[in-house]
Design an enzyme around this catalytic site. Structure first.
Site, PDB file in Angstrom:
ATOM      1  N   ASP A   1     -12.503 -15.082   3.927  1.00 29.98           N
ATOM      2  CA  ASP A   1     -12.820 -15.983   2.812  1.00 29.98           C
ATOM      3  C   ASP A   1     -14.287 -16.442   2.830  1.00 29.98           C
ATOM      4  O   ASP A   1     -14.572 -17.658   2.788  1.00 29.98           O
ATOM      5  CB  ASP A   1     -11.919 -17.234   2.868  1.00 29.98           C
ATOM      6  CG  ASP A   1     -10.435 -16.904   3.000  1.00 29.98           C
ATOM      7  OD1 ASP A   1     -10.009 -15.894   2.416  1.00 29.98           O
ATOM      8  OD2 ASP A   1      -9.722 -17.663   3.677  1.00 29.98           O
TER       9      ASP A   1
ATOM     10  N   GLU B   1      -6.065 -16.559  -6.914  1.00 30.93           N
ATOM     11  CA  GLU B   1      -6.715 -17.487  -5.969  1.00 30.93           C
ATOM     12  C   GLU B   1      -8.173 -17.087  -5.773  1.00 30.93           C
ATOM     13  O   GLU B   1      -8.643 -16.116  -6.347  1.00 30.93           O
ATOM     14  CB  GLU B   1      -5.981 -17.478  -4.616  1.00 30.93           C
ATOM     15  CG  GLU B   1      -6.005 -16.135  -3.910  1.00 30.93           C
ATOM     16  CD  GLU B   1      -5.174 -16.097  -2.638  1.00 30.93           C
ATOM     17  OE1 GLU B   1      -4.514 -17.091  -2.279  1.00 30.93           O
ATOM     18  OE2 GLU B   1      -5.170 -15.030  -1.980  1.00 30.93           O
TER      19      GLU B   1
HETATM   20  O1  FUB Z   1      -7.270 -17.638   4.165  1.00 31.07           O
HETATM   21  C1  FUB Z   1      -6.106 -18.220   3.644  1.00 31.07           C
HETATM   22  C2  FUB Z   1      -5.933 -17.871   2.209  1.00 31.07           C
HETATM   23  O2  FUB Z   1      -5.853 -16.459   2.083  1.00 31.07           O
HETATM   24  C3  FUB Z   1      -7.088 -18.238   1.325  1.00 31.07           C
HETATM   25  O3  FUB Z   1      -7.121 -19.594   1.021  1.00 31.07           O
HETATM   26  C4  FUB Z   1      -6.846 -17.324   0.193  1.00 31.07           C
HETATM   27  O4  FUB Z   1      -7.884 -17.221  -0.704  1.00 31.07           O
HETATM   28  C5  FUB Z   1      -6.538 -16.049   0.911  1.00 31.07           C
HETATM   29  O5  FUB Z   1      -7.687 -15.360   1.295  1.00 31.07           O
END
Ligand code: FUB
Length: 337
Positions: free
Chosen positions: A15, A229
């Site tokens: 991320d 996301e």
């Molecule tokens: O790293 C945990 C979660 O997985 C993140 O918040 C999302 O964007 C995905 O990458």
């Protein structure tokens, strides 16, 4: 560092939110923990507890791990899962924004402050009022205004906030079943302008609309294009680019608009799927070129919660569209040499 190779190999990182401060590159990643647990649809395998900030003097230099910048034990409101963070600089101070579950298991966004881009950061005692869900990304506009974008479906709980209140629903349902389905309008990320103190919102966060080519909201069933996301906003030639992950279909895609609060119109794909379930990115300009920071699971050979961050150049076409990146095409080229 070489493009498309892990920036660091001694810890697992994911991320990446990249920024340029004083001509150096700083990367704010999640710090994956290499536990032996199983994956689930609620993100239970992502058990991160702290943040390490990475830095590079330039894009060819070695990447430095600046050590622990903030740990869960020093954040009073957090119970677990410190996920994807971002940072913003204002008046010489650095504000680290991070999502985590509060003591009731609800994802919120907190903020921690430092005089240095690499920390250590001191967390505020409580999460940001009215914050919810995961993956904060903060965009600084040319006029000195800052906007936070955030939200993620399923484990990130975005669909639980449709009414403005947190509604847990039935935990045994199929993931996301309590969100919109099929031809219903998909959810978008939340966005809000930050207040002058950088520790609160100027207004209640609003859901951003992402439209198709006919001006209609993207549909929930349009999994190749709808928001899942990992939002990021950057500006190119006066246009705002909102980019994000499509989750279940594993693309990084983007939409453009003329207002930082949207609406945005879907424009295309930035990157084809990487090794691993999640895909998450950021975009920066450095010395006149543009770069995509992203992650995959190369170092762990595909274990979803053991990821590593990388970067590669990103190019625009003359009409402002982004050229789609095929993350492993350089390997094909090597094979044919
Ligand atoms: O790293 C945990 C979660 O997985 C993140 O918040 C999302 O964007 C995905 O990458």
């Amino acid at each position: 560092m070489k493009q498309r190779e892990p920036l660091v190999r001694h810890i697992f990182t994911a991320d990446p939110s990249a920024h340029v401060f004083d001509d150096k590159i700083y990367v704010y990643p999640s710090h994956d923990i290499a536990h032996g647990g199983e994956d689930d649809d609620d993100g239970g395998e992502y058990q991160m507890e702290d943040y390490h900030i990475l830095s590079m003097d330039n894009l060819e230099a070695d990447c430095v791990d600046n050590g622990e910048a903030l740990h869960m034990k020093d954040v009073p409101w957090v119970s677990k899962q410190m996920w994807a963070p971002d940072v913003a600089r204002k008046d010489g101070k650095y504000y680290l924004y991070f999502p985590a579950r509060d003591k009731e298991g609800i994802f919120r966004v907190g903020v921690a402050v430092s005089d240095s881009p690499v920390g250590p950061f001191k967390a505020e005692p409580d999460y940001i009022k009215d914050s919810m869900s995961i993956d904060p990304a903060v965009f600084e506009d040319d006029n000195g205004r800052y906007y936070m974008y955030n939200g993620g479906l399923w484990g990130g709980q975005l669909e639980k906030w449709q009414t403005g209140e947190f509604v847990m629903g039935d935990p045994d349902m199929i993931p996301g079943a309590d969100g919109p389905q099929g031809d219903e309008a998909a959810l978008g990320p939340f966005a809000a302008e930050l207040a002058d103190d950088m520790k609160s919102f100027k207004e209640t966060p609003k859901m951003v609309q992402i439209l198709d080519e006919n001006g209609e909201p993207l549909k929930a069933g349009d999994e190749d294009r709808r928001y899942f996301e990992g939002p990021w906003v950057h500006k190119y030639n006066g246009l705002y680019y909102l980019s994000y992950s499509t989750g279940t279909t594993h693309y990084l895609v983007y939409a453009t608009g003329t207002d930082p609060m949207g609406p945005f119109t879907y424009r295309g794909r930035i990157m084809e799927p990487v090794l691993g379930w999640t895909t998450h990115h950021s975009i920066i300009e450095y010395h006149g070129k543009w770069y995509l920071f992203y992650h995959d699971c190369e170092l762990s050979n595909g274990i979803n919660h053991r990821r590593n961050v990388k970067y590669t150049e990103l190019e625009y076409n003359a009409d402002g569209t982004i050229k789609t990146i095929f993350p492993y095409d350089h390997l094909d080229k090597q094979d044919t040499v």
